[in-house]
Design a protein around this motif. Sequence first.
Motif, PDB file in Angstrom:
ATOM      1  N   ARG A  81      33.420  19.486 -19.048  1.00 38.12           N
ATOM      2  CA  ARG A  81      33.469  18.073 -18.689  1.00 38.12           C
ATOM      3  C   ARG A  81      32.719  17.232 -19.703  1.00 38.12           C
ATOM      4  NH1 ARG A  81      31.235  16.431 -13.277  1.00 38.12           N
ATOM      5  NH2 ARG A  81      32.307  18.310 -12.543  1.00 38.12           N
ATOM      6  N   ARG A  82      33.157  15.986 -19.796  1.00 32.55           N
ATOM      7  CA  ARG A  82      32.496  14.987 -20.634  1.00 32.55           C
ATOM      8  C   ARG A  82      32.292  13.758 -19.768  1.00 32.55           C
ATOM      9  NH1 ARG A  82      30.311  11.166 -22.801  1.00 32.55           N
ATOM     10  NH2 ARG A  82      30.425  10.630 -25.019  1.00 32.55           N
ATOM     11  N   LYS A  83      31.033  13.424 -19.508  1.00 33.74           N
ATOM     12  CA  LYS A  83      30.737  12.291 -18.635  1.00 33.74           C
ATOM     13  C   LYS A  83      30.503  11.040 -19.479  1.00 33.74           C
ATOM     14  CE  LYS A  83      26.741  11.918 -16.561  1.00 33.74           C
ATOM     15  NZ  LYS A  83      25.628  12.137 -15.627  1.00 33.74           N
ATOM     16  N   PHE A  84      31.371  10.043 -19.294  1.00 29.46           N
ATOM     17  CA  PHE A  84      31.218   8.764 -19.988  1.00 29.46           C
ATOM     18  C   PHE A  84      30.321   7.865 -19.142  1.00 29.46           C
ATOM     19  CE2 PHE A  84      35.142  10.548 -21.528  1.00 29.46           C
ATOM     20  CZ  PHE A  84      35.162  10.235 -22.881  1.00 29.46           C
ATOM     21  N   ASP A  85      29.245   7.396 -19.740  1.00 32.52           N
ATOM     22  CA  ASP A  85      28.255   6.583 -19.045  1.00 32.52           C
ATOM     23  C   ASP A  85      28.151   5.228 -19.739  1.00 32.52           C
ATOM     24  OD1 ASP A  85      25.853   5.374 -18.094  1.00 32.52           O
ATOM     25  OD2 ASP A  85      25.100   7.336 -17.480  1.00 32.52           O
ATOM     26  N   VAL A  86      28.553   4.173 -19.049  1.00 32.97           N
ATOM     27  CA  VAL A  86      28.569   2.841 -19.648  1.00 32.97           C
ATOM     28  C   VAL A  86      27.163   2.411 -20.052  1.00 32.97           C
ATOM     29  CG1 VAL A  86      29.096   0.406 -19.246  1.00 32.97           C
ATOM     30  CG2 VAL A  86      30.609   2.170 -18.337  1.00 32.97           C
ATOM     31  N   LYS A  87      26.183   2.653 -19.215  1.00 36.42           N
ATOM     32  CA  LYS A  87      24.814   2.206 -19.475  1.00 36.42           C
ATOM     33  C   LYS A  87      24.237   2.867 -20.716  1.00 36.42           C
ATOM     34  CE  LYS A  87      20.209   1.904 -17.387  1.00 36.42           C
ATOM     35  NZ  LYS A  87      19.394   2.208 -16.181  1.00 36.42           N
ATOM     36  N   ASP A  88      24.448   4.171 -20.872  1.00 30.01           N
ATOM     37  CA  ASP A  88      23.873   4.907 -21.992  1.00 30.01           C
ATOM     38  C   ASP A  88      24.676   4.741 -23.275  1.00 30.01           C
ATOM     39  OD1 ASP A  88      21.917   5.776 -20.283  1.00 30.01           O
ATOM     40  OD2 ASP A  88      22.843   7.727 -19.904  1.00 30.01           O
ATOM     41  N   GLU A  89      25.999   4.637 -23.158  1.00 31.97           N
ATOM     42  CA  GLU A  89      26.850   4.684 -24.343  1.00 31.97           C
ATOM     43  C   GLU A  89      27.338   3.318 -24.808  1.00 31.97           C
ATOM     44  OE1 GLU A  89      29.741   7.978 -24.200  1.00 31.97           O
ATOM     45  OE2 GLU A  89      28.822   8.496 -22.285  1.00 31.97           O
ATOM     46  N   ASN A  90      27.249   2.321 -23.954  1.00 32.93           N
ATOM     47  CA  ASN A  90      27.666   0.975 -24.340  1.00 32.93           C
ATOM     48  C   ASN A  90      26.709  -0.051 -23.736  1.00 32.93           C
ATOM     49  OD1 ASN A  90      29.126  -1.098 -25.409  1.00 32.93           O
ATOM     50  ND2 ASN A  90      30.947  -0.808 -24.157  1.00 32.93           N
ATOM     51  N   PRO A  91      25.428   0.039 -24.100  1.00 30.28           N
ATOM     52  CA  PRO A  91      24.413  -0.816 -23.453  1.00 30.28           C
ATOM     53  C   PRO A  91      24.602  -2.308 -23.703  1.00 30.28           C
ATOM     54  CG  PRO A  91      23.497   0.319 -25.364  1.00 30.28           C
ATOM     55  CD  PRO A  91      24.856   0.915 -25.119  1.00 30.28           C
ATOM     56  N   ASP A  92      25.235  -2.674 -24.814  1.00 28.21           N
ATOM     57  CA  ASP A  92      25.408  -4.099 -25.127  1.00 28.21           C
ATOM     58  C   ASP A  92      26.303  -4.799 -24.108  1.00 28.21           C
ATOM     59  OD1 ASP A  92      23.826  -3.798 -27.339  1.00 28.21           O
ATOM     60  OD2 ASP A  92      25.494  -3.519 -28.732  1.00 28.21           O
ATOM     61  N   ASP A  93      27.271  -4.072 -23.561  1.00 33.48           N
ATOM     62  CA  ASP A  93      28.189  -4.665 -22.583  1.00 33.48           C
ATOM     63  C   ASP A  93      27.811  -4.333 -21.145  1.00 33.48           C
ATOM     64  OD1 ASP A  93      29.773  -5.861 -24.509  1.00 33.48           O
ATOM     65  OD2 ASP A  93      31.019  -4.085 -24.772  1.00 33.48           O
ATOM     66  N   TYR A  94      26.743  -3.559 -20.990  1.00 34.16           N
ATOM     67  CA  TYR A  94      26.365  -3.132 -19.641  1.00 34.16           C
ATOM     68  C   TYR A  94      25.563  -4.220 -18.937  1.00 34.16           C
ATOM     69  CZ  TYR A  94      23.795  -0.764 -15.921  1.00 34.16           C
ATOM     70  OH  TYR A  94      23.241  -0.430 -14.712  1.00 34.16           O
ATOM     71  N   SER A  95      25.886  -4.449 -17.676  1.00 35.33           N
ATOM     72  CA  SER A  95      25.122  -5.360 -16.835  1.00 35.33           C
ATOM     73  C   SER A  95      24.989  -4.736 -15.455  1.00 35.33           C
ATOM     74  CB  SER A  95      25.808  -6.725 -16.728  1.00 35.33           C
ATOM     75  OG  SER A  95      25.138  -7.542 -15.786  1.00 35.33           O
ATOM     76  N   ALA A  96      23.759  -4.542 -15.014  1.00 32.36           N
ATOM     77  CA  ALA A  96      23.535  -3.902 -13.714  1.00 32.36           C
ATOM     78  C   ALA A  96      24.007  -4.777 -12.563  1.00 32.36           C
ATOM     79  CB  ALA A  96      22.050  -3.581 -13.547  1.00 32.36           C
ATOM     80  N   TYR A  97      24.148  -6.084 -12.808  1.00 33.36           N
ATOM     81  CA  TYR A  97      24.493  -7.001 -11.734  1.00 33.36           C
ATOM     82  C   TYR A  97      25.973  -7.373 -11.720  1.00 33.36           C
ATOM     83  CZ  TYR A  97      19.465  -7.481 -11.387  1.00 33.36           C
ATOM     84  OH  TYR A  97      18.121  -7.214 -11.235  1.00 33.36           O
ATOM     85  N   GLN A  98      26.747  -6.714 -12.563  1.00 36.18           N
ATOM     86  CA  GLN A  98      28.186  -6.997 -12.605  1.00 36.18           C
ATOM     87  C   GLN A  98      28.957  -5.698 -12.722  1.00 36.18           C
ATOM     88  OE1 GLN A  98      29.342  -9.635 -15.736  1.00 36.18           O
ATOM     89  NE2 GLN A  98      31.461  -9.799 -15.051  1.00 36.18           N
ATOM     90  N   TYR A  99      29.882  -5.483 -11.809  1.00 37.15           N
ATOM     91  CA  TYR A  99      30.692  -4.262 -11.833  1.00 37.15           C
ATOM     92  C   TYR A  99      31.780  -4.390 -12.880  1.00 37.15           C
ATOM     93  CZ  TYR A  99      34.265  -0.878 -10.550  1.00 37.15           C
ATOM     94  OH  TYR A  99      35.209   0.109 -10.596  1.00 37.15           O
ATOM     95  N   LYS A 100      31.803  -3.446 -13.809  1.00 35.04           N
ATOM     96  CA  LYS A 100      32.854  -3.398 -14.825  1.00 35.04           C
ATOM     97  C   LYS A 100      33.423  -1.991 -14.857  1.00 35.04           C
ATOM     98  CE  LYS A 100      31.086  -7.020 -17.880  1.00 35.04           C
ATOM     99  NZ  LYS A 100      30.671  -7.345 -19.271  1.00 35.04           N
ATOM    100  N   SER A 101      34.694  -1.904 -15.204  1.00 31.80           N
ATOM    101  CA  SER A 101      35.364  -0.619 -15.165  1.00 31.80           C
ATOM    102  C   SER A 101      35.526  -0.029 -16.558  1.00 31.80           C
ATOM    103  CB  SER A 101      36.731  -0.780 -14.480  1.00 31.80           C
ATOM    104  OG  SER A 101      37.289   0.476 -14.189  1.00 31.80           O
ATOM    105  N   THR A 102      36.393   0.988 -16.635  1.00 33.48           N
ATOM    106  CA  THR A 102      36.553   1.826 -17.817  1.00 33.48           C
ATOM    107  C   THR A 102      36.873   1.147 -19.133  1.00 33.48           C
ATOM    108  OG1 THR A 102      38.718   2.188 -16.814  1.00 33.48           O
ATOM    109  CG2 THR A 102      37.154   3.988 -16.711  1.00 33.48           C
TER     110      THR A 102
END
Length: 304
Positions: A257-278
């Motif tokens: 398996r390969r786990k894609f993690d938005v927070k770790d791998e794309n921190p510039d677009d990550y926002s904890a207060y907004q749900y974003k998808s793949t």
Amino acid sequence: MAEYYNIQLTTEDMAPIERAHLHRGFSSKKTPLKWIRFFRMCVLQRELSLKKRKKKTNTLWISYFIIAVVMIFLVPGYWIAVNIILFVVVLVMDSKNRREFKKNYTDGYDFFSDYFSALFTLIEEELPQLGTIQFTANVKETLAGVEHLKSAEDAIFETPGFISGKEEFYEKEIGKGYCTLKDGAEISFSFVEKVRRRIIKKKGLSGKRKTKEKYKSVYPFILKLKLPKSIYQLKTNVDKADIQIKEDESFYYMKARRKFDVKDENPDDYSAYQYKSTPLFSVEYFSLEVVNLFNICYGCFTLK
């Protein structure tokens, strides 16, 4: 394969079945090229409908401003009242158009077109002539309703003014597929979305109560291989830290398996207060990581 990306829609009625299936989720068996065409037709339909929706919106508001100006001269004494009524009517009509578009065209078209077209392009080279891929997909909203809610529990968070908290865990299988390669190996894969939503109620400095929501999303891509022992032989001293290998008299069974993690791998677009998808991951990045996963699995074997 280029011709499958250069599809042009000439009318809004092209590919209504494709759009309906992708909207509701589907399960079918097609060749990789037909799958790519399927996804591309869905995207083109959505783009065409979006242009028409925007054009209708622009027409509504331009008409409103023109009529509002004319009313200044026709009914100067009632201009404000007429203007308010016109504004409300146009606002309701525009909201109705937007709701209809969202109902008919859920998000996910671009995701399926780009990500899975790239994946199926990779697999296509290893399939036998006219080989097919069995694929099942679900593009329904993960956080809508309780269909994908796995668990919910009260929680305590260390935040100033904390009153109460709740954690909800959602899981949805975005897509899963299966195919048999020309060497007799069998491949199955699945792409899963896991979302943690935290609902936090707290009291602000002014004493006013507030409710905030925080999100954390990960996307495991799970690959399973069934390799015939008549063709493949397992290497000695294989690093099994990130893979699982079992075997019987005829086959090797591998899972990675390969786990894609938005927070770790794309921190510039990550926002904890907004749900974003793949779509936060680029197609090139996704393809490279999936290819690497295949290479890790096949790298554990040699040909007899």
